[in-house]
Design an enzyme around this catalytic site. Structure first.
Site, short mmCIF file in Angstrom:
data_model
loop_
_atom_site.label_atom_id
_atom_site.label_comp_id
_atom_site.label_asym_id
_atom_site.label_seq_id
_atom_site.Cartn_x
_atom_site.Cartn_y
_atom_site.Cartn_z
N HIS A 196 81.09 18.19 17.16
CA HIS A 196 80.20 19.10 16.44
C HIS A 196 80.45 19.08 14.94
O HIS A 196 81.02 20.01 14.39
CB HIS A 196 80.39 20.51 17.02
CG HIS A 196 79.43 21.52 16.50
ND1 HIS A 196 78.23 21.21 15.92
CD2 HIS A 196 79.50 22.88 16.48
CE1 HIS A 196 77.61 22.32 15.57
NE2 HIS A 196 78.36 23.35 15.89
N CYS A 203 76.04 26.95 12.90
CA CYS A 203 75.79 25.76 13.74
C CYS A 203 74.33 25.34 13.76
O CYS A 203 73.98 24.29 14.28
CB CYS A 203 76.28 26.01 15.16
SG CYS A 203 78.03 26.49 15.14
#
Lengths: 398, 135
Positions: A345, A88
């Site tokens: 995301h 991430c």
């Protein structure tokens, strides 16, 4: 003697696509959309870019491996392009590569771009991690999901600090409600709707105690930055944003494998924050930071991050949430753009999307989300699971 | 760096009902599952040791939305084994609908179950499970 990168590099242009279910665009179109805005914003031409860093995580989904997808999409003229991936933190890693390259003196102007196209698989969560985790999946993380791993941090946090599940869930709901309120005002966000604490508490359970609105969405999107030598920055614009620090910290997994960790915080975030504050010359983050974009993949992640970053005292972040400390009109607004909660995301893009909001806010260009006179902004990403992860923290200022 | 206890040896242990870990000859900490270095002190002088197989449940979740290929609901938990390390695994032999905060602090016994292999893994393998033990 190493001296870090403080004030050596400036961001002079940024671009960010609308995030969401971008059935209208492929990964290439998203890259072009973000890059075009960034190049125009910087007042440069594509030919001025000397090197590029490209971030994408799930290369299997519509993007492909290597740096070729970016070079192909923008037709970069045989430039050095590097593809990076670090879960991430991928988008931030693209920016870090470009910033370090300029800081080293190797180039004057570089592009960082992150893109991810997740929705086309039709799958609700992130793609299967079994490939990407290797044998760790069999040793340590059997059939756990991302929501499940963070849910266990919530359970542990509630138990340690004596919050009943009802009290704990209400605090988490206030975090998500705050982000939805901000995201509703943002034309680039995916989920643009205010949601009440009551609605959040009644939502279906994903991994107890986390319900639907405790989890961020899954989206398509891309974001980009143009960076240059700090001493050149004012040739391009009067309000460049200067990089004060960029740090990452990677866990060795010792947290889960030995009992010094108690499951209520993220060990690597503390190390990363200490280094980032030192590099940026920040002594008291609660007093000095104007705004933050943190990695709210789940509401509990945002709660413990307030503490890991040294903003809230240990076990007391709930008080700051209840006091509105992180609201758009609070002392340190957090997720002014709506956060992962409202943007979703697309992994390769998220870190750069966060920086886009900080950049716009520091320049006073955030429209009706504008925070009053911010001068230091922080972005934070967390990839992986609470006891084994990648943390990136970037601090910028004007 | 030597690798004292390989993944394969660890798996063979699980098959025989043995939970193999590493005891550090420098600081006495037990690393489980096995890694190349002591997770506490970085020491490399390690001996293979058998974990007694008991721990204390520290946290859990009930997964209602699983990864592809798994059937919900099921309980994933973390336990601190008596030797010190934290371990993640499924809490089996419990109705997931009955899982609540009272589980925290309960004694658990470690076991293992088979996880099916996929395209990118080397076939089936065993992972740790927990079941509630008498206190």
């Amino acid at each position: 003697m190493a001296e870090g990168i403080r004030d050596k590099v400036a961001i002079i242009g940024m671009g960010c696509t609308r995030f969401g279910e971008r059935w209208d665009a492929g990964s290439e179109e998203l890259m072009v959309e973000a890059a075009t805005e960034a190049i125009k914003d910087a007042g440069i031409e594509k030919k001025d870019i000397q090197a590029a860093w490209f971030g994408s995580c799930f290369d299997e989904v519509n993007v492909g491996k290597s740096a070729i997808p970016l070079s192909f999409a923008l037709k970069l003229p045989f430039l050095p392009v590097t593809r990076v991936e670090n879960f991430c933190a991928t988008g931030t890693e693209a920016l870090r590569g470009a910033v370090y390259a300029v800081a080293s003196g190797a180039y004057d102007i570089c592009l960082a771009l992150g893109s991810e196209k997740l929705k086309d698989t039709g799958y609700g969560g992130l793609p299967d991690f079994s490939v990407s985790l290797g044998t760790k999946n069999r040793l340590i993380f059997p059939n756990i999901t991302a929501p499940g791993a963070f849910a266990m941090m919530a359970t542990r946090y509630f138990a340690k600090y004596g919050l009943s599940p009802e009290e704990g869930k209400e605090v988490l709901a206030m975090i998500s409600a705050k982000s939805h309120k901000n995201g509703a005002k943002n034309p680039k966000a995916h989920l643009r709707k205010e949601v009440t604490v009551e609605q959040i508490l009644k939502a279906p359970m994903i991994a107890w105690p986390l319900g639907l609105f405790d989890c961020c969405g899954v989206s398509d999107g891309a974001a980009a930055a143009i960076v240059c030598r700090a001493d050149m920055a004012k040739n391009f614009r009067s309000d460049p944003v200067f990089v004060k620090s960029m740090q990452i910290a990677i866990s060795s997994g010792e947290e889960i494998m030995y009992n010094t960790w108690d499951g209520t915080y993220v060990e690597s975030a503390k190390h990363c924050a200490d280094r980032a504050y030192e590099e940026a010359g920040i002594k008291n983050p609660r007093e000095e930071i104007s705004m933050m974009e943190v990695h709210d993949c789940f509401s509990i992640t945002e709660l413990v991050t307030y503490e890991d970053l040294g903003i809230s005292p240990r076990g007391k972040a709930a008080n700051d949430v209840r006091d509105g400390f992180f609201n758009i009109d609070g002392t340190i607004p957090c997720q002014a753009d709506g956060g992962l909660k409202c943007f979703g995301h697309p992994i390769g893009a998220s870190g750069l999307r966060m920086m886009y909001e900080v950049y716009k806010q520091l320049q006073g260009n955030a429209g009706d989300r504008q925070i009053k006179d911010p001068n230091i902004g922080l972005t934070h990403n967390m990839g992986g699971f609470p006891p084994m992860n990648i943390i990136s923290i970037s601090i910028v200022g004007n | 760096m030597d690798y004292k206890l390989t993944y394969d040896q660890y798996q063979q242990g699980l098959q025989k009902g043995k939970l193999l870990g590493l005891k550090c000859n420098g600081c006495d900490a037990v690393t489980f599952p096995p890694k190349s270095l002591c997770r506490e002190c970085n020491g490399s002088d390690l001996s293979i040791t058998e974990i007694k197989g008991f721990g204390t449940l520290r946290t859990f979740t009930v997964v209602r939305v699983p990864p592809e290929g798994f059937t919900p609901p099921y309980v994933v938990a973390m336990a601190e084994i008596d030797e010190g390390a934290w371990v993640m695994g499924n809490l089996v032999d419990i109705n997931p609908d009955d899982a609540d905060m009272s589980l925290i602090g309960k004694k658990v016994r470690l076991g293992s179950q088979i996880v099916k292999g996929d395209t990118y893994s080397g076939g089936d393998s065993r992972v740790v499970t927990f079941s509630l033990a008498a206190n």
